[in-house]
Design a protein around this motif. Structure first.
Motif, PDB file in Angstrom:
ATOM      1  N   VAL A   1       3.186   5.408  12.823  1.00 53.23           N
ATOM      2  CA  VAL A   1       3.717   3.749  12.397  1.00 53.23           C
ATOM      3  C   VAL A   1       2.589   2.808  11.628  1.00 53.23           C
ATOM      4  O   VAL A   1       2.999   1.726  11.209  1.00 53.23           O
ATOM      5  CB  VAL A   1       3.851   3.125  13.770  1.00 53.23           C
ATOM      6  CG1 VAL A   1       5.134   3.891  14.411  1.00 53.23           C
ATOM      7  CG2 VAL A   1       2.583   3.309  14.754  1.00 53.23           C
ATOM      8  N   LEU A   2       1.344   3.545  11.332  1.00 57.86           N
ATOM      9  CA  LEU A   2       0.340   2.583  10.644  1.00 57.86           C
ATOM     10  C   LEU A   2      -0.158   3.521   9.369  1.00 57.86           C
ATOM     11  O   LEU A   2       0.021   4.579   9.402  1.00 57.86           O
ATOM     12  CB  LEU A   2      -0.719   2.306  11.556  1.00 57.86           C
ATOM     13  CG  LEU A   2      -0.299   1.500  12.839  1.00 57.86           C
ATOM     14  CD1 LEU A   2      -1.503   1.212  13.773  1.00 57.86           C
ATOM     15  CD2 LEU A   2       0.144   0.112  12.411  1.00 57.86           C
ATOM     16  N   ALA A   3      -0.527   2.659   8.509  1.00 60.49           N
ATOM     17  CA  ALA A   3      -1.247   3.223   7.454  1.00 60.49           C
ATOM     18  C   ALA A   3      -2.475   3.973   7.926  1.00 60.49           C
ATOM     19  O   ALA A   3      -3.129   3.410   8.835  1.00 60.49           O
ATOM     20  CB  ALA A   3      -1.768   2.155   6.306  1.00 60.49           C
ATOM     21  N   PRO A   4      -3.076   4.924   6.936  1.00 64.18           N
ATOM     22  CA  PRO A   4      -4.396   5.762   7.304  1.00 64.18           C
ATOM     23  C   PRO A   4      -5.603   4.742   7.725  1.00 64.18           C
ATOM     24  O   PRO A   4      -6.318   5.095   8.472  1.00 64.18           O
ATOM     25  CB  PRO A   4      -4.596   6.530   6.290  1.00 64.18           C
ATOM     26  CG  PRO A   4      -3.163   6.692   5.790  1.00 64.18           C
ATOM     27  CD  PRO A   4      -2.454   5.579   5.701  1.00 64.18           C
ATOM     28  N   TYR A   5      -5.559   3.894   6.873  1.00 68.14           N
ATOM     29  CA  TYR A   5      -6.739   3.084   7.183  1.00 68.14           C
ATOM     30  C   TYR A   5      -6.951   2.432   8.348  1.00 68.14           C
ATOM     31  O   TYR A   5      -7.856   1.864   9.046  1.00 68.14           O
ATOM     32  CB  TYR A   5      -7.275   1.971   5.880  1.00 68.14           C
ATOM     33  CG  TYR A   5      -6.257   0.998   5.551  1.00 68.14           C
ATOM     34  CD1 TYR A   5      -5.141   0.944   4.813  1.00 68.14           C
ATOM     35  CD2 TYR A   5      -6.488  -0.147   6.216  1.00 68.14           C
ATOM     36  CE1 TYR A   5      -4.362  -0.058   4.810  1.00 68.14           C
ATOM     37  CE2 TYR A   5      -5.664  -1.344   6.338  1.00 68.14           C
ATOM     38  CZ  TYR A   5      -4.614  -1.229   5.408  1.00 68.14           C
ATOM     39  OH  TYR A   5      -3.685  -2.250   5.147  1.00 68.14           O
TER      40      TYR A   5
ATOM     41  N   LEU B   1       6.676  -0.775   5.539  1.00 63.91           N
ATOM     42  CA  LEU B   1       7.454  -0.990   4.542  1.00 63.91           C
ATOM     43  C   LEU B   1       8.662  -1.753   4.910  1.00 63.91           C
ATOM     44  O   LEU B   1       9.048  -2.618   4.339  1.00 63.91           O
ATOM     45  CB  LEU B   1       7.629   0.116   3.770  1.00 63.91           C
ATOM     46  CG  LEU B   1       6.230   0.968   3.088  1.00 63.91           C
ATOM     47  CD1 LEU B   1       6.694   2.188   2.496  1.00 63.91           C
ATOM     48  CD2 LEU B   1       5.479  -0.031   2.132  1.00 63.91           C
ATOM     49  N   THR B   2       9.329  -1.193   6.020  1.00 63.30           N
ATOM     50  CA  THR B   2      10.786  -1.753   6.269  1.00 63.30           C
ATOM     51  C   THR B   2      10.493  -3.144   6.644  1.00 63.30           C
ATOM     52  O   THR B   2      11.380  -4.063   6.481  1.00 63.30           O
ATOM     53  CB  THR B   2      11.261  -0.803   7.284  1.00 63.30           C
ATOM     54  OG1 THR B   2      11.353   0.542   7.064  1.00 63.30           O
ATOM     55  CG2 THR B   2      12.437  -1.208   8.002  1.00 63.30           C
TER      56      THR B   2
ATOM     57  N   ASN C   1       0.764  -1.300  -0.166  1.00 64.60           N
ATOM     58  CA  ASN C   1      -0.098   0.032   0.157  1.00 64.60           C
ATOM     59  C   ASN C   1       1.063   1.122  -0.010  1.00 64.60           C
ATOM     60  O   ASN C   1       1.888   1.514   0.910  1.00 64.60           O
ATOM     61  CB  ASN C   1      -0.895   0.160   1.169  1.00 64.60           C
ATOM     62  CG  ASN C   1      -2.022   1.153   1.082  1.00 64.60           C
ATOM     63  OD1 ASN C   1      -2.002   2.026   0.680  1.00 64.60           O
ATOM     64  ND2 ASN C   1      -3.218   0.705   1.525  1.00 64.60           N
ATOM     65  N   ALA C   2       0.576   2.115  -0.759  1.00 67.05           N
ATOM     66  CA  ALA C   2       1.400   3.451  -1.098  1.00 67.05           C
ATOM     67  C   ALA C   2       1.423   4.186   0.106  1.00 67.05           C
ATOM     68  O   ALA C   2       2.175   5.001   0.471  1.00 67.05           O
ATOM     69  CB  ALA C   2       1.153   4.033  -2.571  1.00 67.05           C
ATOM     70  N   ALA C   3       0.508   3.952   0.798  1.00 69.10           N
ATOM     71  CA  ALA C   3      -0.058   5.031   2.009  1.00 69.10           C
ATOM     72  C   ALA C   3       0.752   4.332   3.341  1.00 69.10           C
ATOM     73  O   ALA C   3       0.543   4.875   4.381  1.00 69.10           O
ATOM     74  CB  ALA C   3      -1.469   5.118   2.248  1.00 69.10           C
ATOM     75  N   SER C   4       1.207   3.268   3.263  1.00 67.68           N
ATOM     76  CA  SER C   4       1.899   2.597   4.278  1.00 67.68           C
ATOM     77  C   SER C   4       3.030   3.438   5.138  1.00 67.68           C
ATOM     78  O   SER C   4       3.748   4.114   4.301  1.00 67.68           O
ATOM     79  CB  SER C   4       2.549   1.080   3.866  1.00 67.68           C
ATOM     80  OG  SER C   4       1.389   0.215   3.699  1.00 67.68           O
ATOM     81  N   ALA C   5       2.968   3.174   6.553  1.00 69.78           N
ATOM     82  CA  ALA C   5       4.052   3.816   7.102  1.00 69.78           C
ATOM     83  C   ALA C   5       5.322   3.335   6.896  1.00 69.78           C
ATOM     84  O   ALA C   5       5.534   1.967   6.372  1.00 69.78           O
ATOM     85  CB  ALA C   5       3.853   3.615   8.656  1.00 69.78           C
ATOM     86  N   VAL C   6       6.428   4.190   6.890  1.00 63.76           N
ATOM     87  CA  VAL C   6       7.808   3.551   6.854  1.00 63.76           C
ATOM     88  C   VAL C   6       8.219   2.298   7.533  1.00 63.76           C
ATOM     89  O   VAL C   6       8.679   1.415   7.087  1.00 63.76           O
ATOM     90  CB  VAL C   6       8.757   4.753   6.824  1.00 63.76           C
ATOM     91  CG1 VAL C   6      10.264   4.087   7.031  1.00 63.76           C
ATOM     92  CG2 VAL C   6       8.565   5.800   6.030  1.00 63.76           C
ATOM     93  N   ALA C   7       7.773   2.199   8.838  1.00 62.10           N
ATOM     94  CA  ALA C   7       8.067   1.175   9.342  1.00 62.10           C
ATOM     95  C   ALA C   7       7.245  -0.160   8.963  1.00 62.10           C
ATOM     96  O   ALA C   7       7.795  -1.183   9.281  1.00 62.10           O
ATOM     97  CB  ALA C   7       7.273   1.455  10.998  1.00 62.10           C
TER      98      ALA C   7
ATOM     99  N   ASN D   1      17.291   1.317   3.710  1.00 57.82           N
ATOM    100  CA  ASN D   1      16.960   0.148   3.067  1.00 57.82           C
ATOM    101  C   ASN D   1      17.904  -0.120   1.923  1.00 57.82           C
ATOM    102  O   ASN D   1      17.705  -1.305   1.265  1.00 57.82           O
ATOM    103  CB  ASN D   1      15.613  -0.373   3.066  1.00 57.82           C
ATOM    104  CG  ASN D   1      15.170  -0.491   4.412  1.00 57.82           C
ATOM    105  OD1 ASN D   1      15.612  -1.187   5.173  1.00 57.82           O
ATOM    106  ND2 ASN D   1      14.109   0.429   4.649  1.00 57.82           N
ATOM    107  N   ALA D   2      18.638   0.681   1.457  1.00 54.03           N
ATOM    108  CA  ALA D   2      19.166   0.722  -0.094  1.00 54.03           C
ATOM    109  C   ALA D   2      20.241  -0.522  -0.308  1.00 54.03           C
ATOM    110  O   ALA D   2      20.473  -1.035  -1.108  1.00 54.03           O
ATOM    111  CB  ALA D   2      20.001   1.940  -0.110  1.00 54.03           C
TER     112      ALA D   2
END
Length: 470
Positions: free
Chosen positions: A430-434, A72-73, A64-70, A97-98
């Motif tokens: 830390v969480l996505a909006p939904y 995604l990591t 999800n493009a709206a996910s928090a960085v945590a 994370n590169a």
């Protein structure tokens, strides 16, 4: 044909763009079985990248493009993906994370960089991450066979063809959205894809392109019907709904407004699409999820035994759409899938004698908010990270538009002064909006059962004042 805003991509152009992107990925060392993250908003870039990965027989990891960085990591590190497609504004935040992934801002693949070595997912089309009842995101393996069957079954049941125009604002990062996309592309239908859901925009694009099929979740349909000035085109021949049960009242209101049949389906991430779907002509379809799709076997088990028609129990699924397991979690497979291949879905339901399926409830502790799954354990874990919180519980409350909303009951530390806005802000980091709580209740303590577990039933039926935090 694909329509995304002002960009129209013909079938031939879509094929050419996917081929070009596949070649550039191959030049970076991406090949069969490699895991590649796809974290872009709905749009033609998403579709092109997905098709390119399929051409290479690589495994797409939709995010999800709206996910928090945590969030995604966690996924990046858990699956060991070799590349990640992400917009430029998110790339900078993920720069740490590169060393693990190949960042691809705005979908452009650097020509001068080789992807690192990583694990492979042979035979997998997608690795779809979803939270479990423990709150820890888990990767569900979706095979190429399952994804193909999901698209073919949906297209077949709705009788999609080249003359159809399918409009949707479903997020492609979720299995339902991907299922609709695959069905439209497979059938040769025109796909009208919105970046995000907006009542006016959905109605406008539906009318502009004379859409024949609309795909959404019940909350989207409710919002459309709440706007009397919104005009929906009479070209619609079907409204497709999934994500949560809609109810007969919504189906009848939709059909009265549009003249088009309202059909419901049921599926889950572990199935790579839908297991059941009502055909537009199915009698008695309202309030049901239709009948099983080709190649799918469905049964109800109650107290460890097969339940006769009309008896409620847990829905179990068998067939090529069922996941072979979970990434890095062999124990979860043994827990969810029996030795005979039947998936224990955790969903309660009833199968009538004529085969129509009615979804009753969920055995697993999950809140379905506007078609999204919000797992209480995950939200509880996030809130417990706040220094002023001593304890917390999360449960779903009914909502006339979204179906359910996540409500949190918070017990503060002695002397702590907390507000609903502060709790929401902590979660937002830390969480996505939904996944954010829609209601916050502050209580001196949480009620417990005789076994010492939090009594969520007592919480949801209490008369405590709810602090709105939209």
């Amino acid at each position: 044909m694909l329509v995304c805003g002002d960009r129209t991509v013909s079938r031939a152009e879509l094929t050419a763009l996917a081929g070009e992107r596949a070649a550039r990925l191959a030049a970076c060392g991406i090949g069969e079985g490699d895991l590649v993250g796809l974290c872009l908003p709905n749009g033609w870039e998403w579709v092109v990248t997905y098709l390119a990965l399929a051409r290479l027989r690589a495994c797409c990891v939709p995010l999800n493009a709206a996910s928090a960085v945590a969030e995604l990591t966690h996924v990046i590190r858990d699956c060991g993906m070799r590349a990640l497609f992400v917009s430029a504004d998110r790339a900078e935040a993920l720069a740490g994370n590169a060393d693990q992934v190949l960042l691809c801002p705005d979908g452009a693949v650097p020509r001068n960089r080789q992807a690192p070595e990583a694990r492979q997912a042979a035979g997998a089309a997608c690795l779809a991450y979803t939270s479990g009842t423990t709150g820890s995101p888990k990767g569900v393996i979706q095979t190429r066979r399952a994804v193909r069957a999901g698209g073919a079954n949906l297209a077949g049941r709705l009788r999609l063809g080249p003359r159809d125009r399918v409009v949707t604002a479903l997020p492609l990062a979720h299995t339902y959205g991907t299922n609709v996309m695959n069905a439209a592309l497979r059938s040769g239908a025109e796909l009208i894809l919105l970046e995000r859901f907006d009542v006016a925009a959905l109605a406008e694009w539906s009318a502009r392109h004379a859409a024949t099929v609309m795909a959404g979740v019940p909350a989207m349909y409710r919002r459309l019907l709440l706007e009397p000035e919104v005009r929906l085109p009479r070209s619609l021949r079907c409204g497709l709904s999934a994500g949560q049960s809609a109810g007969e009242d919504l189906a009848l209101a939709w059909e009265d407004r549009t003249g088009a049949p309202y059909v419901e389906g049921w599926g889950m991430t572990e199935l790579g699409g839908m297991a059941t779907l009502a055909a537009p002509e199915l009698a008695g379809r309202h309030g049901t999820a239709g009948t099983t799709l080709p190649g799918v076997r469905l049964r109800v088990r109650a107290d460890g035994h097969a339940a006769p028609p009309g008896t409620p129990g847990e829905l179990q699924v068998h067939g090529p759409i069922v996941t072979p397991g979970y990434w890095n979690a062999p124990g979860l497979r043994a827990e969810a899938i029996g030795a005979n291949g039947w998936l224990r879905t955790g969903a309660g339901g009833v199968i009538a004698a004529d085969g129509r399926v009615r979804i009753l409830d969920r055995i697993k502790d999950v809140v379905l908010c506007g078609g999204y799954s919000v797992f209480p354990a995950e939200l509880e874990r996030a809130i417990r990270g706040h220094p002023g919180v001593r304890d917390v519980a999360v449960a779903g409350l009914p909502d006339p538009v979204l179906g359910e909303i996540p409500c949190v009951w918070v017990v503060g530390e002695d002397g702590a002064v907390l507000t609903a806005e502060e709790i929401i802000g902590h979660c937002r980091a830390v969480l996505a909006p939904y996944k954010l709580p829609r209601r916050v209740v502050f209580v001196p303590e949480l009620p417990v059962t005789a076994s010492g577990k939090v009594d969520k039933r007592a919480l949801t039926t209490s008369d405590e004042e709810l602090h709105v935090a939209e």
